[in-house]
Motif scaffolding. Structure first.
Motif, PDB file in Angstrom:
ATOM      1  N   LEU A  10      34.767 -15.865   7.873  1.00 53.82           N
ATOM      2  CA  LEU A  10      33.844 -15.831   8.911  1.00 53.82           C
ATOM      3  C   LEU A  10      32.407 -15.850   7.920  1.00 53.82           C
ATOM      4  N   ILE A  11      32.747 -15.075   6.927  1.00 51.65           N
ATOM      5  CA  ILE A  11      31.281 -14.646   6.057  1.00 51.65           C
ATOM      6  C   ILE A  11      31.073 -15.788   5.219  1.00 51.65           C
ATOM      7  N   LEU A  12      32.171 -16.631   4.720  1.00 55.93           N
ATOM      8  CA  LEU A  12      31.882 -17.593   3.967  1.00 55.93           C
ATOM      9  C   LEU A  12      31.408 -18.810   4.881  1.00 55.93           C
ATOM     10  N   ALA A  13      31.657 -18.989   6.315  1.00 53.07           N
ATOM     11  CA  ALA A  13      31.250 -19.914   6.869  1.00 53.07           C
ATOM     12  C   ALA A  13      29.583 -19.795   7.155  1.00 53.07           C
ATOM     13  N   LEU A  14      29.023 -18.428   6.866  1.00 56.04           N
ATOM     14  CA  LEU A  14      27.601 -18.371   7.147  1.00 56.04           C
ATOM     15  C   LEU A  14      26.651 -19.039   6.073  1.00 56.04           C
ATOM     16  N   PRO A  15      26.900 -19.072   4.867  1.00 59.03           N
ATOM     17  CA  PRO A  15      25.925 -19.846   4.199  1.00 59.03           C
ATOM     18  C   PRO A  15      26.095 -21.270   4.200  1.00 59.03           C
ATOM     19  N   VAL A  16      27.345 -21.810   4.617  1.00 56.18           N
ATOM     20  CA  VAL A  16      27.367 -23.348   4.828  1.00 56.18           C
ATOM     21  C   VAL A  16      26.683 -23.469   6.152  1.00 56.18           C
ATOM     22  N   TYR A  17      26.614 -22.836   7.257  1.00 54.59           N
ATOM     23  CA  TYR A  17      25.742 -22.982   8.626  1.00 54.59           C
ATOM     24  C   TYR A  17      24.313 -22.913   7.944  1.00 54.59           C
ATOM     25  N   TRP A  18      23.892 -21.809   7.297  1.00 56.96           N
ATOM     26  CA  TRP A  18      22.725 -21.496   7.031  1.00 56.96           C
ATOM     27  C   TRP A  18      22.039 -22.698   6.201  1.00 56.96           C
ATOM     28  N   LYS A  19      22.767 -23.415   5.350  1.00 57.09           N
ATOM     29  CA  LYS A  19      22.462 -24.534   4.456  1.00 57.09           C
ATOM     30  C   LYS A  19      22.102 -25.875   5.435  1.00 57.09           C
ATOM     31  N   ARG A  20      23.017 -25.966   6.486  1.00 57.52           N
ATOM     32  CA  ARG A  20      22.679 -26.992   7.269  1.00 57.52           C
ATOM     33  C   ARG A  20      21.712 -26.639   8.250  1.00 57.52           C
ATOM     34  N   TYR A  21      21.253 -25.456   8.470  1.00 59.46           N
ATOM     35  CA  TYR A  21      20.115 -25.180   9.321  1.00 59.46           C
ATOM     36  C   TYR A  21      18.786 -25.348   8.357  1.00 59.46           C
ATOM     37  N   ALA A  22      19.063 -24.994   7.005  1.00 63.73           N
ATOM     38  CA  ALA A  22      17.748 -25.289   6.401  1.00 63.73           C
ATOM     39  C   ALA A  22      17.400 -26.634   6.204  1.00 63.73           C
ATOM     40  N   SER A  23      18.321 -27.495   6.013  1.00 62.71           N
ATOM     41  CA  SER A  23      18.101 -28.894   5.929  1.00 62.71           C
ATOM     42  C   SER A  23      17.717 -29.597   7.471  1.00 62.71           C
ATOM     43  N   THR A  24      18.446 -29.180   8.372  1.00 62.60           N
ATOM     44  CA  THR A  24      18.033 -29.839   9.651  1.00 62.60           C
ATOM     45  C   THR A  24      17.086 -29.089  10.618  1.00 62.60           C
TER      46      THR A  24
END
Length: 465
Positions: free
Chosen positions: A208-222
């Motif tokens: 779950l913690i590993l999924a956080l930066p993945v989603y954050w990167k997508r949020y930063a770009s979109t």
């Protein structure tokens, strides 16, 4: 129509709203989640207790059935809106939640105190279902971070994802119900959680913690707001799983707190999927509608201005036509091919033309052109208009026009001709002007006749003069 990532990026940025920053929002979710956990850990005499099985079973079933209903609702939204939204990420999460909901349902039915679910219910049985559901959910969350709205692939089709969701839940069902001894022990009555259960929860937390930066990167770009809901849900899920690593009884405070965290997390995920699959396309449609309305209003404004401009130009044209038509001198023009294009009323009267329009090629049927003597016919190449069409500047050519029907008198004219040339030297046509000198010619003729008459009188006199 499949949306590209660029379109997702563009529309996502349009949904950003002013307010609490994303970092502050996620920090607030983390702080509130941590606070409840810390209070239970630091003040056990106040916050730690073990519920009786009957009331706890009611709470547990409500919490789990809520999770199951949310999971199925997420599946329904993502599945049935896909044909319109073409959102692969929402479809992937929808099918993942179908499997999660089915496994959670098995966990609820297999919980101690519930009627026997095929085999005898126990804490071990329900915990095995629990670990399977949470492990699959953590893997699905991590994988969904890499599935974008416009992603394509055979493994992201509706049929494959649905089959995979049903297969996963079926494998878990068969394994826990019919082969429980082949699975690692998760709970021992009187001893509590096994090391496998605790380490499995830690692994789930890590995923779950590993999924956080993945989603954050997508949020930063979109900049898509729904990704904040997903990240907030992941944070709450971390504390939910952490609660399930420390409980001593299936009915104690930590187990209760873990289910409360789970309810909150599923509510956030439901809202995120709702925004993605239902609300976001609607907002996008509304934005496009507003844009279309604005363009329509702008088009109407431009059309109104064009109509006003057209009316203004028409009035100016009518004014210029009136000025052109009321000039006493005759004016006639032709294009580069020699076709008569315009002439005024004076020209029509000079040539004895009818009031109604007639083709230019019929003009010679209505008059005859002569040189100034009124006897020598003019050929086409002698006419000032057509001489100007050859590039010649023609000045003060006297000629006589005699109408063919003899209804009007002959006229003596002085004509000028000038070529019409564009700024780049291209010949556009020619224009000729005609001034009526009939009166002055008649006066000259009358004067000449009078002079001749006087001369004849003098010459015929027998007296000396």
């Amino acid at each position: 129509m499949r949306k590209s990532y660029g379109a997702e990026n563009k529309v996502g940025k349009m949904t950003k709203k002013k307010g609490l920053s994303p970092q502050a929002l996620l920090a607030a979710v983390f702080t509130l989640s941590l606070l409840s956990f810390v209070l239970a850990a630091l003040f056990p005499s106040w916050f730690y207790y073990t519920m009786d099985i009957a009331p706890y079973l009611v709470f547990h079933n409500i919490a789990e059935f809520f999770s199951v209903m949310v999971s199925l609702a997420i599946f329904s939204m993502g599945w049935f809106t896909y044909d319109q939204s073409k959102n692969r990420n929402a479809l992937f999460l929808a099918c993942a939640f179908l499997a999660i909901g089915l496994i959670d349902l098995q966990h609820t039915l297999g919980y101690p105190g519930m009627p026997e679910f095929i085999t005898q219910n126990s804490a071990e049985k329900s915990t095995q279902f629990w670990i399977a559901a949470r492990m699959f959910a953590a893997l699905a969350f991590l994988a969904s971070g890499y599935v974008r709205q416009g992603s394509a692939g055979r493994f992201l089709s509706k049929g494959f994802l649905l089959a995979a969701a049903v297969a996963v839940s079926g494998v878990v069902f068969v394994g826990v119900i019919y082969f429980p001894s082949s699975l690692p022990a998760t709970f021992v009555e009187g001893s509590g959680l096994t090391s496998y259960k605790i380490y499995a929860e830690y692994l789930i937390i890590i995923l779950l913690i590993l999924a956080l930066p993945v989603y954050w990167k997508r949020y930063a770009s979109t900049g898509k707001k729904l990704l904040l809901y997903m990240m907030a849900a992941l944070i709450v899920c971390v504390f939910s799983e952490l609660s399930f690593t420390v409980y001593k009884s299936a009915f104690d405070t930590y187990n209760t707190l873990g289910h409360i965290y789970k309810i909150i997390a599923f509510a956030l995920i439901y809202w995120g999927i709702y925004v993605s699959a239902v609300k976001f396309p609607y907002l996008e449609l509304m934005a496009e509608t507003e844009k279309l309305l604005a363009e329509t209003e702008e088009r109407k404004r431009i059309e109104t201005e064009l109509i006003q401009q057209r009316h203004k130009l028409e009035k100016e044209r009518q004014f210029l036509e009136a000025v052109f038509d009321n000039i006493e001198e005759g004016i006639v023009s032709c294009d580069a091919q020699g076709i008569i294009s315009r002439f005024n009323r004076a020209t029509r009267e000079f040539h004895g033309l009818p009031a109604e329009p007639i083709p230019a090629e019929q003009w010679p049927d209505h008059y005859n052109l002569y040189l100034a003597d009124g006897k020598t016919p003019m050929v086409r190449d002698d006419v000032p208009l057509f001489r100007a069409l050859q590039g010649e500047m023609v000045r003060n050519v006297e000629m006589m026009i005699i109408p063919a029907d003899q209804t009007t008198r002959a006229r003596s004219l002085v004509a000028n001709g000038q070529p019409l040339v564009s700024s780049d030297g291209t010949l556009l046509g020619a224009v000729a002007t005609m001034h009526d000198i009939t009166a002055s010619k008649e006066a000259e003729q009358a004067l000449a006749t009078s002079e001749a008459f006087r001369r004849a009188i003098i010459d015929s006199s027998h007296d000396c003069i």
